[in-house]
Structures are given as C-alpha cells and as structure tokens.
Scaffold this motif. Structure first.
Motif, PDB file in Angstrom:
ATOM      1  N   ASP A   6     -38.259 -89.451  -7.298  1.00 37.20           N
ATOM      2  CA  ASP A   6     -39.128 -90.892  -6.756  1.00 37.20           C
ATOM      3  C   ASP A   6     -40.745 -90.627  -6.184  1.00 37.20           C
ATOM      4  O   ASP A   6     -41.496 -91.149  -6.590  1.00 37.20           O
ATOM      5  N   LEU A   7     -40.459 -89.315  -5.413  1.00 35.51           N
ATOM      6  CA  LEU A   7     -41.706 -88.985  -4.928  1.00 35.51           C
ATOM      7  C   LEU A   7     -42.808 -88.486  -5.962  1.00 35.51           C
ATOM      8  O   LEU A   7     -44.050 -88.788  -6.023  1.00 35.51           O
ATOM      9  N   ILE A   8     -42.172 -87.595  -7.031  1.00 33.24           N
ATOM     10  CA  ILE A   8     -43.135 -87.173  -8.088  1.00 33.24           C
ATOM     11  C   ILE A   8     -43.252 -88.300  -8.839  1.00 33.24           C
ATOM     12  O   ILE A   8     -44.701 -88.357  -9.219  1.00 33.24           O
ATOM     13  N   ASP A   9     -42.591 -89.143  -9.121  1.00 32.18           N
ATOM     14  CA  ASP A   9     -42.986 -90.384  -9.992  1.00 32.18           C
ATOM     15  C   ASP A   9     -43.992 -91.348  -9.308  1.00 32.18           C
ATOM     16  O   ASP A   9     -45.162 -91.666  -9.848  1.00 32.18           O
ATOM     17  N   ASP A  67     -52.120 -88.424  -9.269  1.00 30.85           N
ATOM     18  CA  ASP A  67     -52.334 -87.404  -8.295  1.00 30.85           C
ATOM     19  C   ASP A  67     -51.375 -86.374  -8.525  1.00 30.85           C
ATOM     20  O   ASP A  67     -50.486 -86.685  -9.746  1.00 30.85           O
ATOM     21  N   SER A  68     -51.167 -85.272  -7.842  1.00 26.82           N
ATOM     22  CA  SER A  68     -50.239 -84.175  -8.129  1.00 26.82           C
ATOM     23  C   SER A  68     -49.932 -83.788  -6.655  1.00 26.82           C
ATOM     24  O   SER A  68     -50.252 -84.055  -5.675  1.00 26.82           O
ATOM     25  N   ILE A  69     -48.589 -83.031  -6.722  1.00 29.34           N
ATOM     26  CA  ILE A  69     -47.990 -82.808  -5.556  1.00 29.34           C
ATOM     27  C   ILE A  69     -47.365 -81.459  -5.678  1.00 29.34           C
ATOM     28  O   ILE A  69     -46.888 -80.982  -6.802  1.00 29.34           O
ATOM     29  N   GLY A  70     -47.293 -80.407  -4.616  1.00 24.84           N
ATOM     30  CA  GLY A  70     -46.528 -79.237  -4.660  1.00 24.84           C
ATOM     31  C   GLY A  70     -45.075 -79.123  -4.558  1.00 24.84           C
ATOM     32  O   GLY A  70     -44.680 -79.993  -4.050  1.00 24.84           O
ATOM     33  N   ASP A 105     -48.385 -82.064 -15.673  1.00 30.34           N
ATOM     34  CA  ASP A 105     -47.427 -82.391 -14.801  1.00 30.34           C
ATOM     35  C   ASP A 105     -47.811 -82.671 -13.480  1.00 30.34           C
ATOM     36  O   ASP A 105     -48.693 -82.062 -13.077  1.00 30.34           O
ATOM     37  N   PRO A 106     -47.484 -83.993 -12.901  1.00 27.64           N
ATOM     38  CA  PRO A 106     -47.692 -84.387 -11.544  1.00 27.64           C
ATOM     39  C   PRO A 106     -46.923 -83.164 -10.711  1.00 27.64           C
ATOM     40  O   PRO A 106     -47.630 -83.218  -9.663  1.00 27.64           O
ATOM     41  N   CYS A 107     -46.111 -82.645 -10.858  1.00 30.55           N
ATOM     42  CA  CYS A 107     -45.510 -81.546  -9.913  1.00 30.55           C
ATOM     43  C   CYS A 107     -44.893 -80.275 -10.820  1.00 30.55           C
ATOM     44  O   CYS A 107     -44.186 -80.848 -11.747  1.00 30.55           O
ATOM     45  N   VAL A 108     -45.340 -79.292 -10.703  1.00 26.28           N
ATOM     46  CA  VAL A 108     -45.076 -78.201 -11.734  1.00 26.28           C
ATOM     47  C   VAL A 108     -43.523 -77.726 -11.459  1.00 26.28           C
ATOM     48  O   VAL A 108     -42.920 -77.115 -12.381  1.00 26.28           O
ATOM     49  N   VAL A 109     -42.916 -77.851 -10.207  1.00 23.08           N
ATOM     50  CA  VAL A 109     -41.675 -76.916  -9.741  1.00 23.08           C
ATOM     51  C   VAL A 109     -40.586 -77.307 -10.655  1.00 23.08           C
ATOM     52  O   VAL A 109     -39.906 -76.250 -10.705  1.00 23.08           O
ATOM     53  N   PRO A 110     -40.180 -78.503 -11.132  1.00 24.43           N
ATOM     54  CA  PRO A 110     -39.188 -78.576 -11.898  1.00 24.43           C
ATOM     55  C   PRO A 110     -39.197 -77.551 -13.240  1.00 24.43           C
ATOM     56  O   PRO A 110     -38.023 -77.132 -13.607  1.00 24.43           O
ATOM     57  N   ARG A 111     -40.054 -77.454 -13.977  1.00 23.46           N
ATOM     58  CA  ARG A 111     -40.306 -76.625 -15.205  1.00 23.46           C
ATOM     59  C   ARG A 111     -40.599 -75.218 -14.599  1.00 23.46           C
ATOM     60  O   ARG A 111     -40.417 -74.266 -15.489  1.00 23.46           O
TER      61      ARG A 111
END
Length: 358
Positions: free
Chosen positions: A192-195, A202-205, A327-333
C-alpha cells in the motif's frame, strides 16, 4: 570493469535499449547439470511488469545458452548466455538527450567518457542486472550440490520495517506476494505504501535482508579478500545500493565486547558452533559455519514522475520532466539480484578454497 570474480568469473555486456544483454561465465567446473527451468524461474523473479508496483516495461527475459553446455552439462569452457530486449521505448528518453537527470549517472558518464547512451541509462541501467541473475542462477546450482542455500527478502520499505528476526520467519513465504516480504500483514502495508508513492509520482527506498545457510567453514581470504568485504563489494555494485551491513552491523558498534563475543561450543556430534552469531557467520574474513546474514540498503529510485530542476549539457538551467516506465520502489525486484550476487561471491570462494591446503 565489466567483470567480477577470480576463479568463478563473469563478464556482462549490453545496454538497456540495445539489442540485448548477456553474460559470459568463465571457470564453472565441468559436469554441472544445468537446470534451464530454474534459471528461467530466477529471471522471472527479477523481470519487469510483475505487478502495478513495478515498472510496466514488458520483457519476457527468456535466455539462450550460446556455449559451454552440452547435453545439459557444463563443459568447463566459457558459458555464454544472452537475453534479447523486446520492449524498448527509446523515444521516452529523447527529451533528456542533453539533460542531466538528478541523482542519475547521466552527468558522471558524460564527464568520464565524453558520451553516453541516454536511452534508459544505457549501461548504467538496472536492466544489466538480468545478466547477473542468469549467472547467479548457475552459481546457485553449483552451491546447491554443497548444501548452501541463499534466501533474501524485503525487510523494510521507507520507515515501515519488519521487526522480526529472520529465524522467526518462513522466508519462503516472501515469494507469495508482490513485495517479497515473508510476513503477509507487513507485506500488505508495504504494498500500500509503495502504491501510494507511485500514485504521487514519487519513489521510496528500502532494505533487502539476505540469509545464507550451509556455508562450510573456511571460505574467504584473511587479508584483502575477506568474505564480508567481497559480499559488501558485490552488493554495493548493484544499482541504487547505498549501504551494506552484516552480522550485528552498525548496532554492534555500541556494544561491549562482553556482549558481542560469540562463544564457541562443541555439539554432541563433535561439531563446533557459536552460542550467538553477532559475527554474522564470518570471523577474520573467513566463514565459520554459522548462518551468514546481511542487510542491503537501496535508495529511492532516481526517476520520479515529477518536474525537477537540473542543468543540460551546456550548463543551462532546465526542468527535467519525469517520463517512461520505472519502479516506484526497487526492493521487490532486487531480492533475486541480491541472492545472485551472493551466490557469485560464494561460488568464487568455493573454487578458490580448493587450493588452500594439500
């Protein structure tokens, strides 16, 4: 350099919007059975377009082995693998042909080489990591024969952290959700935060935690090529990585030695263990047989769907407009990338350790 490793050595090639990307593996022992389904599975874990919280670039990331494998087994000769690019949209980047995007490699590449491939970042694009995952899958197959298992998961997105220790988790559950967090409740909050971040342009780490079980005692070198130093180098060589810590990490810097020391004992089978594992499975730069665990910190993706002030090739002030698929957040991939780089380090040290003594 485009190569990594000494005994088990890889060289990657290709650009984000070129014809394709690939890797050459040199030093893989002969006789290893190559499970192509497993390699494809690893690539599928990294490929784009997995969910709405990843880039919507559509790449099948199907690989082809060009050399080094015959009748399903390695021949001891260089293994070449290639992955063709299929969904480039180079026109998405024409507007930044002479602009330097904030926190990207645009300016530094231009300053170093006097030229750059602005299409998706060219060689600096995370697209290159697919080649590392392909090579890492081969390294995993080699390590699996020795009982070494590597698992990573997302432990933090922004300020939302998974507080549980890895020993309390079933890490395999990470593959059951888009975020790759093994705790379902936390995973949903992270999603939910990434979405929400994506919708805001924006993007998030975040942080990826990796756990390695079954590493034999003795891998690593005592001075410059310490095992943790090579793991750190491998992780810091991944796009967007800003930090690496293993074992007790930075928290251990505030402890007393009496708190931090890992006491040895011998179990009923005569095997040596430590009662605690603040060393993170590595002492003196060499594996001690305990679990190796570490955290890898990823910054927010530099491309955001917001206007940002910057300069162009001629020093003029410009407004850089976010465009393209990112990617809005790279960590899942990044989870399979972290695992793959860890596998490459360990495969290299496994082969190097064969010459440690008679």
């Amino acid at each position: 350099m485009n190569s990594y490793g000494k005994a088990f050595r890889i060289t990657t090639f290709g650009e984000s919007h070129g014809a394709g990307i690939g890797v050459i593996i040199d030093g893989c022992p002969a006789g290893l059975t190559i499970d192509t389904d497993f390699i494809q599975q690893e690539l599928n874990r990294r490929k784009p377009g997995q969910s709405r919280i990843t880039t919507q670039r559509r790449e099948k990331d199907e690989f082809q082995i060009l050399s080094g494998v015959f009748e399903g087994k390695t021949q001891g000769t260089p293994i070449a693998m290639v992955i063709m690019n299929e969904d480039q949209r180079s026109h998405d980047y024409s507007h930044i042909a002479e602009q330097f995007r904030p926190s990207h490699a645009d300016y530094t590449y231009q300053a170093k080489y006097g030229t750059r491939d602005y299409r998706g970042g060219g060689r600096s694009s995370a697209r290159e990591t697919a080649a590392r995952v392909a090579a890492g899958a081969v390294a995993k197959l080699l390590l699996a024969q020795l009982g070494v298992k590597i698992e990573a998961y997302v432990s933090k997105v922004g300020k939302l952290a998974l507080e549980k220790h890895y020993s309390e988790l079933n890490i395999a559950l990470a593959e059951e959700n888009a975020v790759r967090c093994p705790d379902p409740e936390t995973a949903q909050k992270m999603f939910d935060l990434i979405d929400a971040t994506r919708k805001n342009g924006d993007s998030i780490g975040g942080i990826v935690t990796c756990v390695i079980k079954g590493t034999p005692v003795g891998w690593g070198e005592p001075v410059f090529d310490k095992l943790h130093a090579e793991l750190g180098k491998a992780m810091l060589g991944i796009n967007a990585v800003k930090g690496f810590e293993y074992g007790s990490g930075f928290e251990g810097a505030s402890w007393y030695g009496s708190q931090h020391n890992d006491a040895f004992y011998t179990d009923e089978q005569g095997n040596v263990h430590t009662r605690t594992n603040y060393s993170g499975g590595i002492q003196g730069g060499i594996s001690n047989g305990e679990d190796i665990y570490f955290n890898v910190a990823f910054k927010p993706v530099a491309t955001i769907m917001q206007d940002q002030e910057s300069i162009d090739l001629h020093g003029n002030v410009v407004t850089v407009t976010g465009k393209g698929r990112h990617d809005p957040c790279v960590v899942p991939r990044a989870v399979p990338i972290v695992e793959s780089m860890a596998a490459l380090v360990l495969a290299d040290f496994y082969l190097r350790n064969r010459s440690a003594r008679v």
